[in-house]
Every structure is written in C-alpha cells, then in structure tokens.
Design a protein around this motif. Sequence first.
Motif, short mmCIF file in Angstrom:
data_model
loop_
_atom_site.label_atom_id
_atom_site.label_comp_id
_atom_site.label_asym_id
_atom_site.label_seq_id
_atom_site.Cartn_x
_atom_site.Cartn_y
_atom_site.Cartn_z
N TYR A 1 51.74 44.53 38.30
CA TYR A 1 50.31 44.67 38.53
C TYR A 1 50.13 45.60 39.73
O TYR A 1 49.86 45.16 40.85
CB TYR A 1 49.67 43.31 38.77
N ARG B 1 42.74 47.25 38.67
CA ARG B 1 42.24 46.65 37.42
C ARG B 1 43.21 45.59 36.90
O ARG B 1 42.79 44.50 36.52
CB ARG B 1 42.04 47.74 36.36
N SER B 2 44.49 45.91 36.89
CA SER B 2 45.47 44.93 36.40
C SER B 2 45.51 43.69 37.28
O SER B 2 45.61 42.56 36.79
CB SER B 2 46.86 45.58 36.35
N THR C 1 42.38 41.59 36.69
CA THR C 1 42.52 41.00 35.36
C THR C 1 43.45 39.80 35.40
O THR C 1 43.15 38.73 34.83
CB THR C 1 43.06 42.04 34.36
N GLY D 1 38.63 38.22 31.73
CA GLY D 1 39.87 38.97 31.83
C GLY D 1 39.92 40.11 30.83
O GLY D 1 40.31 41.24 31.17
N LEU E 1 37.50 42.85 31.96
CA LEU E 1 38.05 43.63 33.07
C LEU E 1 39.11 44.60 32.58
O LEU E 1 39.20 45.74 33.05
CB LEU E 1 38.65 42.68 34.11
N MET E 2 39.90 44.17 31.64
CA MET E 2 41.00 44.99 31.16
C MET E 2 40.53 46.16 30.31
O MET E 2 41.05 47.27 30.42
CB MET E 2 41.97 44.11 30.35
N VAL F 1 34.98 46.71 38.46
CA VAL F 1 36.27 46.16 38.88
C VAL F 1 36.30 45.99 40.40
O VAL F 1 36.75 44.98 40.93
CB VAL F 1 37.43 47.06 38.41
N SER G 1 47.20 38.68 26.74
CA SER G 1 46.48 39.55 27.66
C SER G 1 47.28 39.78 28.94
O SER G 1 47.26 40.88 29.51
CB SER G 1 45.11 38.94 28.00
N ALA H 1 48.21 43.44 30.28
CA ALA H 1 47.76 43.91 31.60
C ALA H 1 48.95 44.19 32.51
O ALA H 1 48.87 45.06 33.39
CB ALA H 1 46.84 42.88 32.24
#
Length: 214
Positions: free
Chosen positions: A33, A37-38, A41, A81, A84-85, A93, A185, A189
């Motif tokens: 991550y 964004r990741s 998420t 989540g 956001l992704m 974000v 997810s 992510a």
Amino acid sequence: MSWAPPPLARLLSRTEQLLSRFDETLGDAGLAYDDLRSAVTLDALLVARQHAEAVVVLARAQLLSSAIGVLRMQYEAVLRGAWLMFAATEKEVAILSAPLTPGTLQASKNLGTSVELLTAIELSSGAPPPLKLALREFRESSKDVLNSHSHAGLHPLRRHDGHFEREMATTLVASNGLTYLTAMSIVHAGGVPERQGDVNVLFTSYSDCMNRRR
C-alpha cells in the motif's frame, strides 16, 4: 430445491474458522500500500473485517437486531472501500485521509450517500462487473430488513414468530459474502491480483457458509 444455511451452531463455528483463515491467508500476502488511495482503501476494508468479527460475537450472544445493524455497517464499509478504490476523485481520497478536524469532518459528510457511492462504482470502468453486481444485489435484497432493524421497525419488534435461528443464520451467510468481497478487494488494492486465486480457494472450502446463487 432451494438452498438453506447449515444449522446455526455449525455455521457459527465455520464462520469463526473462515475469519481466522482469512487473516492467515492475507497476513502474508505481500501487499503493498504505497500510495494514498490504496492506504485509505485498506483502512475502509479493515473496518469491514472488524464488523465481520462483530457480527459473529453478536450472533453468539443471540443479539439478532444488533448483528443485523452491524451487517449494515459492514456492507457500507465494503462499499466505501470499493468506491475509494475505483470511483473516488483524488480530492475525495484526500478528504478521507486528512487529520480529523471539524472542517474535514464536515467535508467527509458531503462525499455522498451509499446510493450515490454505489452508482459511482457502477459507472466506473475499472470496477469489476462481479463486484458491481454483488454490491447492487446485496443492497436490493437487504435494504428493507437492514433499515428496519437499524431503526427499530417491524422486523425487530415481531420477535415472537419463531424465525430467530434462520434469520441469524441468514445474517451470518450475508456477512460471509461481504467478507469475500473484502478479501478480493484487499488483494486488488494491495497490488497482488495473483493472490485472488488463494482467496478463491479459501472461500470455496467454506462454500457451505456462503450464499449460493440461483
């Protein structure tokens, strides 16, 4: 022949095993991550994972309405989540990654309702079609029951009809479905889509705890 969930005691035990295996499978997944964004998420998806645990705790305590209320929270965390992704703008974000202040709190309240988040996901070309379908189907099949239990409506007030065990089992099965979406997810992510196979193997081994499509 219509599918029915396994007996509640077995379903509880199997769900606890599933959540433990979830942590083992994703704990060493080599997730990365390394962007905002990741990271945000992941935060939302870990909230969903916490809610899955809470549903089991409440089910063991035979607190049906509370379990269903947390199920709604679990769905909305998965939804957040996914949004956001796949659908949130860079500004949106940033709002959800900012320090908590009265200003950022107000800004976060203006990010859209759950219906608006779902619509944005459905319009995103990057979101996988199965994810879009699963999120939409969950909402359409569950929204009335979730709202009723969250607001002390008819469903929780007619506790004498003898359907407690089946409703609790249905709640656990629905929660397990959301946990599957959470796991898929997370690996997406985290930049390790090759680990989706591991997730599918895990959840296939617990298919008795999952809802089966017609």
